[in-house]
Design a protein around this motif. Structure first.
Motif, mmCIF file in Angstrom:
data_model
loop_
_atom_site.group_PDB
_atom_site.id
_atom_site.type_symbol
_atom_site.label_atom_id
_atom_site.label_comp_id
_atom_site.label_asym_id
_atom_site.label_seq_id
_atom_site.Cartn_x
_atom_site.Cartn_y
_atom_site.Cartn_z
ATOM 1 N N PHE A 26 -2.399 -2.129 6.934
ATOM 2 C CA PHE A 26 -2.600 -0.921 6.137
ATOM 3 C C PHE A 26 -1.911 0.304 6.742
ATOM 4 N N PHE A 27 -1.320 0.148 7.930
ATOM 5 C CA PHE A 27 -0.544 1.231 8.535
ATOM 6 C C PHE A 27 0.912 1.111 8.089
ATOM 7 N N ASP A 28 1.758 2.033 8.555
ATOM 8 C CA ASP A 28 3.153 2.053 8.129
ATOM 9 C C ASP A 28 4.142 1.780 9.256
ATOM 10 N N TYR A 66 1.734 13.304 9.883
ATOM 11 C CA TYR A 66 1.505 11.914 10.292
ATOM 12 C C TYR A 66 0.067 11.811 10.795
ATOM 13 N N HIS A 78 0.847 -1.190 0.000
ATOM 14 C CA HIS A 78 0.000 0.000 0.000
ATOM 15 C C HIS A 78 0.883 1.240 0.000
ATOM 16 N N GLU A 79 0.297 2.353 -0.371
ATOM 17 C CA GLU A 79 0.982 3.638 -0.364
ATOM 18 C C GLU A 79 0.106 4.647 0.374
ATOM 19 N N ASN A 80 0.606 5.162 1.484
ATOM 20 C CA ASN A 80 -0.095 6.217 2.216
ATOM 21 C C ASN A 80 0.611 7.541 1.968
ATOM 22 N N ASP A 81 -0.138 8.528 1.505
ATOM 23 C CA ASP A 81 0.465 9.839 1.261
ATOM 24 C C ASP A 81 1.014 10.446 2.551
ATOM 25 N N VAL A 82 0.291 10.240 3.654
ATOM 26 C CA VAL A 82 0.732 10.692 4.967
ATOM 27 C C VAL A 82 1.050 9.449 5.795
ATOM 28 N N PRO A 83 2.264 9.326 6.364
ATOM 29 C CA PRO A 83 2.623 8.132 7.144
ATOM 30 C C PRO A 83 1.634 7.875 8.278
ATOM 31 N N GLN A 84 1.260 6.623 8.393
ATOM 32 C CA GLN A 84 0.265 6.220 9.390
ATOM 33 C C GLN A 84 0.962 5.473 10.528
ATOM 34 N N HIS A 135 -2.836 6.325 15.165
ATOM 35 C CA HIS A 135 -4.006 5.505 15.456
ATOM 36 C C HIS A 135 -3.791 4.776 16.783
#
Length: 378
Positions: free
Chosen positions: A271-273, A229, A193-199, A232
């Motif tokens: 799905f997080f980073d 960022y 996956h690619e998150n624009d903002v790091p999770q 969660h």
């Protein structure tokens, strides 16, 4: 072999035991092995009335403490429930909580008992400000280690660090066996996956011992440095309201999402980073292995069993507990460098898969059970 796995909490309770034992049952399902799970339901309170006598120490000098009173009554309740519900023969009992082990040996004195310590209740109470170090409650709870050493056929724990801790309270520390928690690899499915903002994510009980206050202050530093960022928070606990207020006061409430308790966080953890948990104490830290199997970059503290899972700079980053700036610096490294983050997460996944697979741990336990049963039969 008829096995009984004696838990304290129900299997759906979050924690290292619940992430292993229910899944272990299917690995033992064969004509050679029969495994049963047992625990104390939450509704059982105040039922037991049996007199409590330990073989290695007198608990009554500590009896004025509400903490000790609750512990003793819970032990009585576990005894009452065990006698009410269990009446079959077992070849071996493996207890995963001190109260479970004490009760099982009382009810089944002739059955070999394996006792695993997964955490330290006294250390958690001290860190959470509930009892004083070296106070009566601390003395009572640490005396339980020697009592269980006396009545058990084998003492086990989940990390070398915690075995060293237990050595101060046992007569034969060299006999403590270390078998880490195991995790069913099929439950964890890394997702590209690619998150624009790091999770960022943490999965934990919200109590002071877990250091979430330190994480919030580190995240406030990240925001001051201009880094984006989202954090969660999966889990619940008595500190939640205070932590929500702290997030507001630090100006990071909009970047922080509180989920509360979630039964199967591994379903969406991939799905997080970045997984981060700045604990002040951990016997093993099962959630780090779970995050590694989800292929997340790991950031933790150099306490308990965490350094046995994370080699700093190789498969994650380690900082000292309560060091806000060091935690912020570590998070900045993995937030700003996706390639480095990927290297760490890949290395963490490979180590967790090789060392903490449920298949490997199940095989170690089978060998241990057979050895103890053989020794008991001599």
């Amino acid at each position: 072999m008829n096995l009984l796995q004696a838990l304290f909490f129900p299997p759906e309770q979050p924690g290292g035991v619940s992430s292993m034992i229910p899944y272990l049952q299917e690995r033992f399902h064969s004509s050679r092995w029969d495994m049963e799970l047992f625990w104390l339901p939450k509704r059982i309170r105040g039922k037991g009335t049996e007199e409590v006598v330990f073989e290695t120490f007198d608990w009554t000098p500590y009896g004025d403490s509400p903490v000790v009173q609750k512990y003793i009554q819970t032990y009585r309740d576990y005894l009452w429930w065990t006698k009410l519900r269990l009446n079959k023969h077992y070849d071996l009992i493996h207890a995963h909580h001190p109260i479970a082990g004490l009760a099982m040996k009382k009810v089944f004195p002739d059955v070999p008992l394996v006792q695993t310590f997964h955490s330290s209740y006294e250390r958690e109470l001290i860190l959470n400000g509930k009892i004083a170090e070296n106070g009566p409650e601390h003395q009572f709870l640490t005396s339980i280690y020697r009592e269980l050493e006396h009545v058990s056929d084998r003492l086990m724990t989940v990390s070398r660090n915690f075995a060293d801790y237990m050595s101060h309270y046992t007569d034969n520390p060299e006999r403590i066996q270390v078998i880490p928690n195991g995790f069913d690899e099929k439950r964890f499915k890394p997702v590209p996956h690619e998150n624009d903002v790091p999770q960022l994510v943490t999965v934990t009980r919200l109590v002071p011992a877990k250091g979430i206050d330190v994480l919030f202050r580190a995240c406030a530093e990240l925001k001051q440095r201009g880094l984006e960022y989202v954090l969660h928070i999966i889990g619940d606990g008595p500190s939640r309201a205070d932590l929500e207020n702290l997030a507001r006061s630090l100006g990071i409430y909009n970047e922080t999402i509180f989920y509360g308790y979630t039964l199967h966080p591994e379903e969406f953890m991939p799905f997080f980073d970045i997984f981060v948990l700045p604990s002040r104490a951990e016997a093993f830290g099962s959630v780090f292995a779970e995050a590694a199997l989800s292929c997340l970059a790991l950031v933790g503290t150099e306490v308990g069993g965490i350094p046995e899972q994370i080699e700093d700079g190789v498969n994650g980053l380690l900082v000292q507990p309560d060091d806000v700036t060091a935690l912020a610096d570590a998070l900045e490294k993995v937030i700003t460098d996706p390639s480095y983050r990927y290297e760490l997460s890949r290395s963490a996944w490979e180590k967790a898969k090789n060392q903490y697979s449920l298949t490997r741990i199940a095989n170690e336990l089978k060998k241990t059970y057979l050895q103890i049963k053989s020794e008991a039969g001599k």
